[in-house]
Design a protein around this motif. Sequence first.
Motif, mmCIF file in Angstrom:
data_model
loop_
_atom_site.group_PDB
_atom_site.id
_atom_site.type_symbol
_atom_site.label_atom_id
_atom_site.label_comp_id
_atom_site.label_asym_id
_atom_site.label_seq_id
_atom_site.Cartn_x
_atom_site.Cartn_y
_atom_site.Cartn_z
ATOM 1 N N MET A 1 0.747 -1.795 0.055
ATOM 2 C CA MET A 1 -0.178 -0.387 -0.047
ATOM 3 C C MET A 1 0.837 1.197 0.058
ATOM 4 O O MET A 1 0.618 2.302 -1.060
ATOM 5 C CB MET A 1 -0.988 0.660 1.448
ATOM 6 C CG MET A 1 -1.986 1.003 1.277
ATOM 7 S SD MET A 1 -3.154 0.185 -0.270
ATOM 8 C CE MET A 1 -3.633 -0.770 0.207
ATOM 9 N N THR A 2 2.193 1.316 0.783
ATOM 10 C CA THR A 2 2.575 2.930 1.072
ATOM 11 C C THR A 2 3.461 2.525 0.145
ATOM 12 O O THR A 2 3.709 4.675 -0.771
ATOM 13 C CB THR A 2 3.357 2.733 2.471
ATOM 14 O OG1 THR A 2 4.172 1.482 2.326
ATOM 15 C CG2 THR A 2 2.203 2.463 3.577
ATOM 16 N N ALA A 3 4.111 1.900 -0.646
ATOM 17 C CA ALA A 3 4.529 1.701 -1.918
ATOM 18 C C ALA A 3 3.651 2.265 -3.015
ATOM 19 O O ALA A 3 4.678 2.850 -3.903
ATOM 20 C CB ALA A 3 5.341 0.232 -2.520
ATOM 21 N N ALA A 4 2.571 2.588 -2.836
ATOM 22 C CA ALA A 4 1.976 2.189 -4.147
ATOM 23 C C ALA A 4 1.440 3.791 -3.660
ATOM 24 O O ALA A 4 0.833 4.493 -5.614
ATOM 25 C CB ALA A 4 0.700 1.505 -4.677
ATOM 26 N N PHE A 5 2.054 3.772 -2.718
ATOM 27 C CA PHE A 5 0.307 5.316 -2.701
ATOM 28 C C PHE A 5 1.924 6.422 -1.800
ATOM 29 O O PHE A 5 1.615 6.070 -0.866
ATOM 30 C CB PHE A 5 -0.777 5.343 -1.428
ATOM 31 C CG PHE A 5 -2.667 4.902 -2.911
ATOM 32 C CD1 PHE A 5 -2.161 5.514 -3.544
ATOM 33 C CD2 PHE A 5 -2.361 3.829 -2.885
ATOM 34 C CE1 PHE A 5 -3.204 4.995 -4.355
ATOM 35 C CE2 PHE A 5 -2.802 2.624 -3.389
ATOM 36 C CZ PHE A 5 -3.671 3.435 -4.274
ATOM 37 N N GLY A 6 2.445 7.279 -3.042
ATOM 38 C CA GLY A 6 3.159 8.096 -1.580
ATOM 39 C C GLY A 6 2.033 9.260 -0.821
ATOM 40 O O GLY A 6 1.221 9.475 -1.012
ATOM 41 N N HIS A 32 -1.093 8.184 -6.209
ATOM 42 C CA HIS A 32 -1.390 6.799 -7.229
ATOM 43 C C HIS A 32 0.370 6.634 -7.809
ATOM 44 O O HIS A 32 0.013 7.442 -9.058
ATOM 45 C CB HIS A 32 -2.376 6.277 -7.555
ATOM 46 C CG HIS A 32 -2.641 5.524 -8.186
ATOM 47 N ND1 HIS A 32 -3.494 5.088 -9.735
ATOM 48 C CD2 HIS A 32 -1.770 4.486 -8.252
ATOM 49 C CE1 HIS A 32 -3.408 4.053 -9.072
ATOM 50 N NE2 HIS A 32 -2.123 2.986 -8.857
ATOM 51 N N ARG A 33 0.776 6.230 -7.303
ATOM 52 C CA ARG A 33 2.312 6.678 -8.278
ATOM 53 C C ARG A 33 2.959 5.439 -8.517
ATOM 54 O O ARG A 33 3.954 5.406 -9.228
ATOM 55 C CB ARG A 33 3.378 6.659 -7.019
ATOM 56 C CG ARG A 33 3.433 5.710 -5.981
ATOM 57 C CD ARG A 33 4.822 7.064 -5.252
ATOM 58 N NE ARG A 33 5.067 5.988 -4.084
ATOM 59 C CZ ARG A 33 5.562 6.273 -2.795
ATOM 60 N NH1 ARG A 33 6.281 7.820 -2.857
ATOM 61 N NH2 ARG A 33 6.766 6.321 -2.237
ATOM 62 N N ARG A 34 2.849 4.008 -7.968
ATOM 63 C CA ARG A 34 2.645 3.212 -8.654
ATOM 64 C C ARG A 34 1.753 1.691 -9.433
ATOM 65 O O ARG A 34 0.765 2.471 -8.446
ATOM 66 C CB ARG A 34 3.924 1.678 -7.864
ATOM 67 C CG ARG A 34 5.233 3.119 -7.245
ATOM 68 C CD ARG A 34 5.769 1.852 -6.957
ATOM 69 N NE ARG A 34 6.978 2.576 -6.734
ATOM 70 C CZ ARG A 34 7.672 2.092 -5.724
ATOM 71 N NH1 ARG A 34 7.279 1.380 -4.211
ATOM 72 N NH2 ARG A 34 8.764 2.200 -5.416
ATOM 73 N N GLU A 35 1.498 1.177 -9.781
ATOM 74 C CA GLU A 35 0.550 0.139 -10.059
ATOM 75 C C GLU A 35 0.169 -1.068 -8.889
ATOM 76 O O GLU A 35 0.963 -1.830 -8.412
ATOM 77 C CB GLU A 35 0.711 -1.000 -10.934
ATOM 78 C CG GLU A 35 -0.162 -2.010 -11.542
ATOM 79 C CD GLU A 35 0.302 -3.151 -13.488
ATOM 80 O OE1 GLU A 35 -0.352 -4.131 -12.548
ATOM 81 O OE2 GLU A 35 1.750 -2.387 -13.433
ATOM 82 N N MET A 36 -1.311 -0.480 -9.030
ATOM 83 C CA MET A 36 -1.829 -1.582 -7.874
ATOM 84 C C MET A 36 -3.317 -2.508 -8.482
ATOM 85 O O MET A 36 -3.790 -1.734 -8.942
ATOM 86 C CB MET A 36 -1.881 -0.594 -7.114
ATOM 87 C CG MET A 36 -2.381 -1.261 -5.356
ATOM 88 S SD MET A 36 -1.963 -0.618 -4.253
ATOM 89 C CE MET A 36 -3.948 -0.941 -3.064
ATOM 90 N N PHE A 37 -3.001 -3.069 -8.058
ATOM 91 C CA PHE A 37 -4.471 -4.228 -8.756
ATOM 92 C C PHE A 37 -4.792 -4.094 -9.959
ATOM 93 O O PHE A 37 -5.336 -4.358 -10.864
ATOM 94 C CB PHE A 37 -6.024 -3.974 -7.773
ATOM 95 C CG PHE A 37 -5.392 -3.971 -6.248
ATOM 96 C CD1 PHE A 37 -4.998 -5.181 -5.652
ATOM 97 C CD2 PHE A 37 -5.285 -2.879 -5.419
ATOM 98 C CE1 PHE A 37 -5.257 -5.338 -4.340
ATOM 99 C CE2 PHE A 37 -5.607 -2.657 -4.171
ATOM 100 C CZ PHE A 37 -5.394 -3.945 -3.960
#
Length: 68
Positions: A1-6, A32-37
């Motif tokens: 979660m924390t990797a995908a969202f700054g 939203h800084r990385r791909e998620m789901f």
Amino acid sequence: MTAAFGNYATDILSQIEEGNRVSGKMRFHGYHRREMFGVLPSGKHKHDVWWTGMPIFTFDGGKVRDHL
């Protein structure tokens, strides 16, 4: 979660206490800084990228015993 969202953050919208249990309606948000789901990052924040949850915590004295 924390990797995908700054700047990941949680807002407590309401809170309920009953005996040794506490629950609250929460809004989670961030950039939203990385791909998620399978969703590619948008770079957008808060009102575009958020969701709600309602965890329940059970306490034993001053310590959290359970998290549902």
